[in-house]
Design an enzyme around this catalytic site. Structure first.
Site, mmCIF file in Angstrom:
data_model
loop_
_atom_site.group_PDB
_atom_site.id
_atom_site.type_symbol
_atom_site.label_atom_id
_atom_site.label_comp_id
_atom_site.label_asym_id
_atom_site.label_seq_id
_atom_site.Cartn_x
_atom_site.Cartn_y
_atom_site.Cartn_z
ATOM 1 N N HIS A 57 94.950 -5.472 64.104
ATOM 2 C CA HIS A 57 94.142 -4.536 63.327
ATOM 3 C C HIS A 57 94.521 -3.086 63.592
ATOM 4 O O HIS A 57 94.432 -2.238 62.690
ATOM 5 C CB HIS A 57 92.656 -4.745 63.656
ATOM 6 C CG HIS A 57 91.726 -3.834 62.921
ATOM 7 N ND1 HIS A 57 91.258 -4.120 61.650
ATOM 8 C CD2 HIS A 57 91.185 -2.637 63.261
ATOM 9 C CE1 HIS A 57 90.459 -3.140 61.243
ATOM 10 N NE2 HIS A 57 90.394 -2.229 62.206
ATOM 11 N N HIS B 218 92.855 -2.112 58.266
ATOM 12 C CA HIS B 218 93.858 -3.087 58.694
ATOM 13 C C HIS B 218 95.177 -2.840 57.953
ATOM 14 O O HIS B 218 95.172 -2.578 56.747
ATOM 15 C CB HIS B 218 93.357 -4.497 58.401
ATOM 16 C CG HIS B 218 94.102 -5.566 59.112
ATOM 17 N ND1 HIS B 218 93.609 -6.211 60.228
ATOM 18 C CD2 HIS B 218 95.322 -6.113 58.887
ATOM 19 C CE1 HIS B 218 94.479 -7.110 60.646
ATOM 20 N NE2 HIS B 218 95.531 -7.065 59.844
ATOM 21 N N HIS C 153 97.933 -3.256 55.645
ATOM 22 C CA HIS C 153 98.129 -4.165 54.525
ATOM 23 C C HIS C 153 98.670 -3.398 53.321
ATOM 24 O O HIS C 153 98.619 -2.173 53.257
ATOM 25 C CB HIS C 153 96.809 -4.848 54.134
ATOM 26 C CG HIS C 153 95.826 -3.933 53.457
ATOM 27 N ND1 HIS C 153 95.120 -2.957 54.140
ATOM 28 C CD2 HIS C 153 95.435 -3.836 52.151
ATOM 29 C CE1 HIS C 153 94.336 -2.301 53.284
ATOM 30 N NE2 HIS C 153 94.513 -2.819 52.083
#
Length: 472
Positions: free
Chosen positions: A193, A244, A246
């Protein structure tokens, strides 16, 4: 070449892939992307997001509780836990969106009112992109993963592509509309994370490239998909609502405005010169470096490791044997870099093995330079950025070129670039940083630690809000 993905029986799926089209992969199916990952080397250190053993890229296709597809990408043989069930009591997703055409510009606008309810800045212990834990179930049922891709629960576009093509403006040219059919996927780069893409090792970055390539091959083959767009937004300043690490992949049922402009410019350039616009653009930027630096680039000693490799006015940031990164001549953003493979290809599937092998080092180097732009020895100021991968839409593969447009909205350590009235209202950009200075600065920060950036002429005394920005 595109990764060769096989289903559980060892047979290739549709277009060498299995999944979104529903033609090959069943829940829990594992496949192998051998050509994409076979020669990748494992990263040297146990950095955040390390993908472990080098080897072929494997893919496990499964489903979430509401029927959305989830795909795990792993280097080597995936653990059996990849097919773990999603135990959340989720109702089936029924997003409703539509696309409407602006009659004055021809651009398509997506209207997706259901996205107002999407997850917004959750605390870290409730992150929906982290692996599931006891008492906290997320979008990723497995307890760990390397790279995971799943259909967005709050998509801008959804539904089987090709079932309702975007209609032409015929009967009512002032109100042309259609259902928002397409596909929106979330790409989780790592289970960590607190990491970022720049924290990955080279083997893991290669795994992400394999995932992008696989998604491009599969989604572009679906009927009604005009363009596949892979991108990453990072930083709250950009508007990111999930911390996070992404990115996303959109399968678009229309050609977006910036691509349409590129198509027009490439056609005009071809008609005027008989040559390809992007070939000439990359060649001109590489020529500015000088033959010595580019010719001497290698995996062990890439050109651009030393600022002295370049003339002062060169806009090249770094040049490898197969990739070149440069600040564009008419950069719109304070720090903006375009990354091209030196050999023109239309999308990720066209890259050869040598280009894939060099990509992780070049891309990670570029992202880490952005992270050094605004920090000093005592603090790190990570650059918020958008990393936008442009791929040729269907029907324009012969002229357009795969490339990255990477830019940040930060112009100094303490100031952001806000779109002014001329920019938001008229699309007429005004840049506060000269592209040549931006390129020199990005070359300088190739070697950590970096000093705080100041223009050559004088320290930055730009007021927090310019007169133009005050009117936006």
């Amino acid at each position: 070449m595109a990764p060769t993905v096989t289903d559980a029986t060892g047979q290739p799926g549709a277009n060498g892939s299995a999944g979104a089209s529903g033609t090959a992969a069943a829940s829990g199916t594992t496949g192998t992307a051998a050509s994409a990952g076979a020669s990748a080397q494992a990263g040297a250190g146990a950095q955040a997001g390390t993908s472990g053993q080098a080897g072929a890229t494997t893919r496990t296709v499964t489903e979430l509780a509401d029927g959305r597809e989830l795909i795990y990408y792993d280097r080597g043989t995936p653990p059996t836990a990849r097919a773990v069930a999603d135990l959340r009591p989720l109702d089936a997703v029924a997003p409703s969106s539509e696309v409407r055409q602006d009659p004055m510009t021809g651009a398509w606008v997506t209207v997706a009112a259901h996205r107002q309810a999407r997850t917004y800045h959750p605390p870290a212990d409730e992150c929906p992109l982290c692996p599931s834990r006891e008492g906290r179930l997320s979008e990723i049922p497995a307890g760990d993963y390397q790279v995971a891709v799943f259909e967005n629960r709050f998509p801008s576009l959804a539904g089987e592509p090709g079932t309702h093509p975007v209609p032409p403006a015929l009967d009512d040219p002032l109100h042309s509309r259609g259902p928002g059919i397409g596909r929106c996927e979330v790409v989780c780069f790592t289970a960590d994370h607190d990491a970022s893409f720049a924290d990955l090792d080279e083997d893991h970055a290669r795994l992400v490239l394999d995932a992008w390539t696989d998604r491009t091959a599969e989604l572009s083959a679906l009927p009604g998909v005009r363009q596949v767009y892979c991108f990453e937004n990072r930083g709250t300043e950009i508007g990111v609502t999930l911390a996070h690490p992404h990115g996303q992949v959109y399968a678009l049922p229309f050609v977006p405005p910036r691509t349409a402009k590129m198509i027009d410019r490439a056609a005009r350039y071809r008609a005027a010169t008989g040559r390809n616009l992007f070939d000439d653009l990359v060649a001109a930027e590489r020529a500015s470096v000088g033959s010595g630096s580019v010719a001497s680039a290698s995996a062990d000693s890439p050109a651009g490791n030393s600022p002295s490799d370049y003339p002062e006015d060169s806009r090249v940031v770094l040049a490898g044997e197969h990739w070149t990164a440069f600040v564009p001549f008419a950069a719109r953003w304070p720090y903006e870099v375009h990354l091209f493979p030196n050999r023109r290809v239309s999308d990720f599937t066209g890259l050869n093995e040598d280009e894939r092998a060099e990509f992780p080092r070049i891309y990670l180097d570029l992202l880490r330079r952005f992270d050094r732009l605004f920090g000093d020895g005592e603090r790190q100021v990570r650059a918020p950025y958008i990393a936008a991968w442009h791929q040729a839409p269907a029907g324009h593969e012969d002229e357009l070129a795969l490339h990255l447009e990477l830019f940040t909205v930060r112009r100094t350590a303490d100031k952001l670039k806000y779109l002014a009235g001329t920019e938001s209202g008229m699309e007429a950009f005004m840049n506060d940083v000269a592209p040549e200075f931006a390129a020199r600065r990005l070359r300088e920060v190739g070697q950590a630690p970096a000093a705080v950036s100041t223009p050559e002429t004088a320290p930055d005394t730009t007021p927090d809000t310019t007169a133009e920005e005050a009117q936006r």
